[in-house]
Design a protein around this motif. Sequence first.
Motif, PDB file in Angstrom:
ATOM      1  N   ASP A  66       0.461  -1.217   0.607  1.00 13.08           N
ATOM      2  CA  ASP A  66       0.255   0.195  -0.066  1.00 13.08           C
ATOM      3  C   ASP A  66       0.653   1.339   0.412  1.00 13.08           C
ATOM      4  OD1 ASP A  66      -2.502  -1.699  -0.405  1.00 13.08           O
ATOM      5  OD2 ASP A  66      -1.375  -2.024   1.868  1.00 13.08           O
ATOM      6  N   CYS A  67       2.316   1.322   1.083  1.00  6.34           N
ATOM      7  CA  CYS A  67       2.758   2.464   0.977  1.00  6.34           C
ATOM      8  C   CYS A  67       4.285   2.101   0.804  1.00  6.34           C
ATOM      9  CB  CYS A  67       2.554   2.938   2.071  1.00  6.34           C
ATOM     10  SG  CYS A  67       2.046   2.376   3.466  1.00  6.34           S
ATOM     11  N   ALA A  68       4.968   2.700   0.909  1.00 10.57           N
ATOM     12  CA  ALA A  68       6.917   2.703   1.373  1.00 10.57           C
ATOM     13  C   ALA A  68       7.683   3.878   1.359  1.00 10.57           C
ATOM     14  CB  ALA A  68       7.108   1.585  -0.313  1.00 10.57           C
ATOM     15  N   ILE A  69       8.183   2.984   2.526  1.00 13.58           N
ATOM     16  CA  ILE A  69       8.841   4.318   3.013  1.00 13.58           C
ATOM     17  C   ILE A  69      10.465   3.969   2.331  1.00 13.58           C
ATOM     18  CG2 ILE A  69      10.836   4.937   5.571  1.00 13.58           C
ATOM     19  CD1 ILE A  69       8.082   3.725   7.090  1.00 13.58           C
ATOM     20  N   LEU A  70      10.640   5.248   1.807  1.00 11.69           N
ATOM     21  CA  LEU A  70      12.274   5.156   0.982  1.00 11.69           C
ATOM     22  C   LEU A  70      12.999   6.523   1.013  1.00 11.69           C
ATOM     23  CD1 LEU A  70      10.422   4.865  -2.507  1.00 11.69           C
ATOM     24  CD2 LEU A  70      11.272   2.987  -0.811  1.00 11.69           C
ATOM     25  N   ALA A  71      14.516   6.350   0.453  1.00  7.44           N
ATOM     26  CA  ALA A  71      14.733   7.494   0.215  1.00  7.44           C
ATOM     27  C   ALA A  71      15.326   8.203  -0.624  1.00  7.44           C
ATOM     28  CB  ALA A  71      16.522   7.251   0.797  1.00  7.44           C
ATOM     29  N   GLU A  72      15.176   9.810  -0.712  1.00  6.31           N
ATOM     30  CA  GLU A  72      14.931  10.320  -2.053  1.00  6.31           C
ATOM     31  C   GLU A  72      16.412  10.324  -2.556  1.00  6.31           C
ATOM     32  OE1 GLU A  72      13.190  14.960  -1.368  1.00  6.31           O
ATOM     33  OE2 GLU A  72      11.784  13.514  -2.173  1.00  6.31           O
TER      34      GLU A  72
ATOM     35  N   ARG B 270      17.059  12.709   2.594  1.00  2.00           N
ATOM     36  CA  ARG B 270      15.751  12.710   2.639  1.00  2.00           C
ATOM     37  C   ARG B 270      14.540  11.635   2.538  1.00  2.00           C
ATOM     38  NH1 ARG B 270      12.620  17.409   2.001  1.00  2.00           N
ATOM     39  NH2 ARG B 270      13.892  18.634   3.323  1.00  2.00           N
ATOM     40  N   VAL B 271      14.415  11.120   4.271  1.00  2.00           N
ATOM     41  CA  VAL B 271      13.353  10.003   3.897  1.00  2.00           C
ATOM     42  C   VAL B 271      12.126  10.489   3.571  1.00  2.00           C
ATOM     43  CG1 VAL B 271      12.448   8.058   5.312  1.00  2.00           C
ATOM     44  CG2 VAL B 271      14.797   8.462   5.615  1.00  2.00           C
ATOM     45  N   VAL B 272      10.853   9.407   2.884  1.00  2.00           N
ATOM     46  CA  VAL B 272       9.531  10.162   2.697  1.00  2.00           C
ATOM     47  C   VAL B 272       8.560   9.005   2.237  1.00  2.00           C
ATOM     48  CG1 VAL B 272      10.196  11.530   1.244  1.00  2.00           C
ATOM     49  CG2 VAL B 272       9.899   9.750  -0.236  1.00  2.00           C
ATOM     50  N   ILE B 273       7.597   9.102   2.697  1.00  2.00           N
ATOM     51  CA  ILE B 273       6.999   7.643   2.771  1.00  2.00           C
ATOM     52  C   ILE B 273       5.952   7.745   1.168  1.00  2.00           C
ATOM     53  CG2 ILE B 273       5.105   8.746   3.918  1.00  2.00           C
ATOM     54  CD1 ILE B 273       3.917   6.870   5.274  1.00  2.00           C
TER      55      ILE B 273
ATOM     56  N   LEU C 235       3.361   8.581  -8.126  1.00  2.86           N
ATOM     57  CA  LEU C 235       3.313   8.856  -7.112  1.00  2.86           C
ATOM     58  C   LEU C 235       2.809   9.135  -5.979  1.00  2.86           C
ATOM     59  CD1 LEU C 235       5.684   5.570  -5.957  1.00  2.86           C
ATOM     60  CD2 LEU C 235       3.013   5.267  -6.622  1.00  2.86           C
ATOM     61  N   ALA C 236       2.167   9.430  -4.819  1.00  2.00           N
ATOM     62  CA  ALA C 236       1.884  10.656  -3.665  1.00  2.00           C
ATOM     63  C   ALA C 236       3.186  10.534  -2.628  1.00  2.00           C
ATOM     64  CB  ALA C 236       0.613  10.932  -2.846  1.00  2.00           C
ATOM     65  N   ALA C 237       3.662  11.037  -2.112  1.00  2.00           N
ATOM     66  CA  ALA C 237       5.192  11.316  -1.683  1.00  2.00           C
ATOM     67  C   ALA C 237       4.478  12.534  -0.073  1.00  2.00           C
ATOM     68  CB  ALA C 237       5.895  11.174  -2.110  1.00  2.00           C
ATOM     69  N   VAL C 238       5.171  11.887   1.054  1.00  2.00           N
ATOM     70  CA  VAL C 238       4.980  13.355   2.014  1.00  2.00           C
ATOM     71  C   VAL C 238       6.668  13.387   2.435  1.00  2.00           C
ATOM     72  CG1 VAL C 238       4.031  11.727   3.490  1.00  2.00           C
ATOM     73  CG2 VAL C 238       4.299  14.843   3.669  1.00  2.00           C
ATOM     74  N   PRO C 239       7.471  14.224   2.764  1.00  2.00           N
ATOM     75  CA  PRO C 239       8.624  14.118   3.087  1.00  2.00           C
ATOM     76  C   PRO C 239       8.237  13.492   4.953  1.00  2.00           C
ATOM     77  CG  PRO C 239       8.078  15.952   3.399  1.00  2.00           C
ATOM     78  CD  PRO C 239       6.899  15.611   2.192  1.00  2.00           C
ATOM     79  N   LEU C 240       9.531  12.744   4.991  1.00  2.00           N
ATOM     80  CA  LEU C 240       9.361  12.559   7.133  1.00  2.00           C
ATOM     81  C   LEU C 240      10.494  13.113   7.549  1.00  2.00           C
ATOM     82  CD1 LEU C 240       8.794   8.484   6.432  1.00  2.00           C
ATOM     83  CD2 LEU C 240       6.807  10.389   7.362  1.00  2.00           C
ATOM     84  N   TYR C 241      12.053  12.657   6.677  1.00  2.00           N
ATOM     85  CA  TYR C 241      13.064  13.389   8.320  1.00  2.00           C
ATOM     86  C   TYR C 241      14.113  13.397   6.761  1.00  2.00           C
ATOM     87  CZ  TYR C 241      13.757   8.950   8.921  1.00  2.00           C
ATOM     88  OH  TYR C 241      14.331   7.412   8.191  1.00  2.00           O
ATOM     89  N   ASP C 242      15.153  14.148   7.416  1.00  2.00           N
ATOM     90  CA  ASP C 242      16.659  14.379   7.306  1.00  2.00           C
ATOM     91  C   ASP C 242      16.908  14.141   7.514  1.00  2.00           C
ATOM     92  OD1 ASP C 242      15.298  15.783   4.819  1.00  2.00           O
ATOM     93  OD2 ASP C 242      15.848  17.837   5.302  1.00  2.00           O
ATOM     94  N   GLU C 243      17.855  12.764   7.234  1.00  2.00           N
ATOM     95  CA  GLU C 243      18.751  12.011   8.424  1.00  2.00           C
ATOM     96  C   GLU C 243      19.987  12.107   7.821  1.00  2.00           C
ATOM     97  OE1 GLU C 243      19.170   7.430   9.584  1.00  2.00           O
ATOM     98  OE2 GLU C 243      18.207   8.028   7.859  1.00  2.00           O
ATOM     99  N   PRO C 244      21.390  13.105   8.724  1.00  2.00           N
ATOM    100  CA  PRO C 244      22.623  12.916   8.225  1.00  2.00           C
ATOM    101  C   PRO C 244      23.265  11.510   8.460  1.00  2.00           C
ATOM    102  CG  PRO C 244      22.664  13.397  10.458  1.00  2.00           C
ATOM    103  CD  PRO C 244      20.973  13.558  10.006  1.00  2.00           C
TER     104      PRO C 244
END
Length: 318
Positions: free
Chosen positions: A142-148, A284-287, A155-164
């Motif tokens: 149904d959905c996935a957590i990916l890194a840009e 940047r990690v997004v769903i 696909l629709a996407a929304v940001p979650l967090y920036d990870e150093p």
Amino acid sequence: MTLTELKYIVAVAREKHFGRAAEACFVSQPTLSVAVKKLEEELDVKLFERSSGEIGVTALGAEIVRQAQSVLEQAAEIKEIAKRGKDPLAGPLRLGVIYTIGPYLLPELVRRVIDTTPQMPLMLQENFTVKLLEMLRMGEIDCAILAEPFPDAGLAAVPLYDEPFLAALPKEHALARRERITATELKAETMLLLGAGHCFRDHVLEVCPEFARFSSDAEGIRKSFEGSSLETIKHMVAAGMGVTLVPSLSVPQHLVASGAHDDAGLVVYRPVVDEETGLPPSRRVVIVWRRSFPRYEAIVALRSAILACTLPGATRLD
């Protein structure tokens, strides 16, 4: 032919006894027997071999019972679809996660989802970015957590967090005594990389593009080695085979804050900065999800649960 009749023959095949089957279906035995006989007459086949002992299923009957079970399961799914339409949080959510995020985010995320939306269990799938995008398009998740970045699949996407990223170094390495390390300094080291297919490999090569050449005789650059997972790479660092970059969520925060080495005493983690910007390299990690996916509220609930996680070192994005 009715769903009730199909339910009855499945029960008889399972219980191998008309009386027990009737009890399981909460009807009288005569009611169940009449319904089964009616179905046999309609199909003009013998489903069961009746004797004084247990009831047997004929060869053709076994095939029909298997199909009846499939029909009943599909009918139940129709009810579940309707139920989810009324309550988008009701029912499992099929979530894909890339390998370099799953082991570090999922343990806390699963606990939070159980606490906040117990009616929405997560069905998890770890894989490479390309495979998860394919599964999304095919409706397998149904959905996935990916890194840009990742290929635009509409696909629709929304940001979650920036990870150093942090540098992982053998404890005796000269750079391990530094408070922070520049990307330029890493270019003179033996870099350990994830194998092909991992998007984090590409992120590391963006920081140190020289290593993309994989040339053992390139001036000032030694050959790079590959590992199958971040944890394997860390073991290679501990063995003194080289250095690497790792996402901050993969490192216990107390090790970064204190400058201490890992629990085994073999690896130290240091911040990395870009000399031009003064900022750490990051991802940047997004769903992401299909635009046609009807349970938007489930995506919102999942995102809230993710942002409520500890996320050590990461910057949450509104």
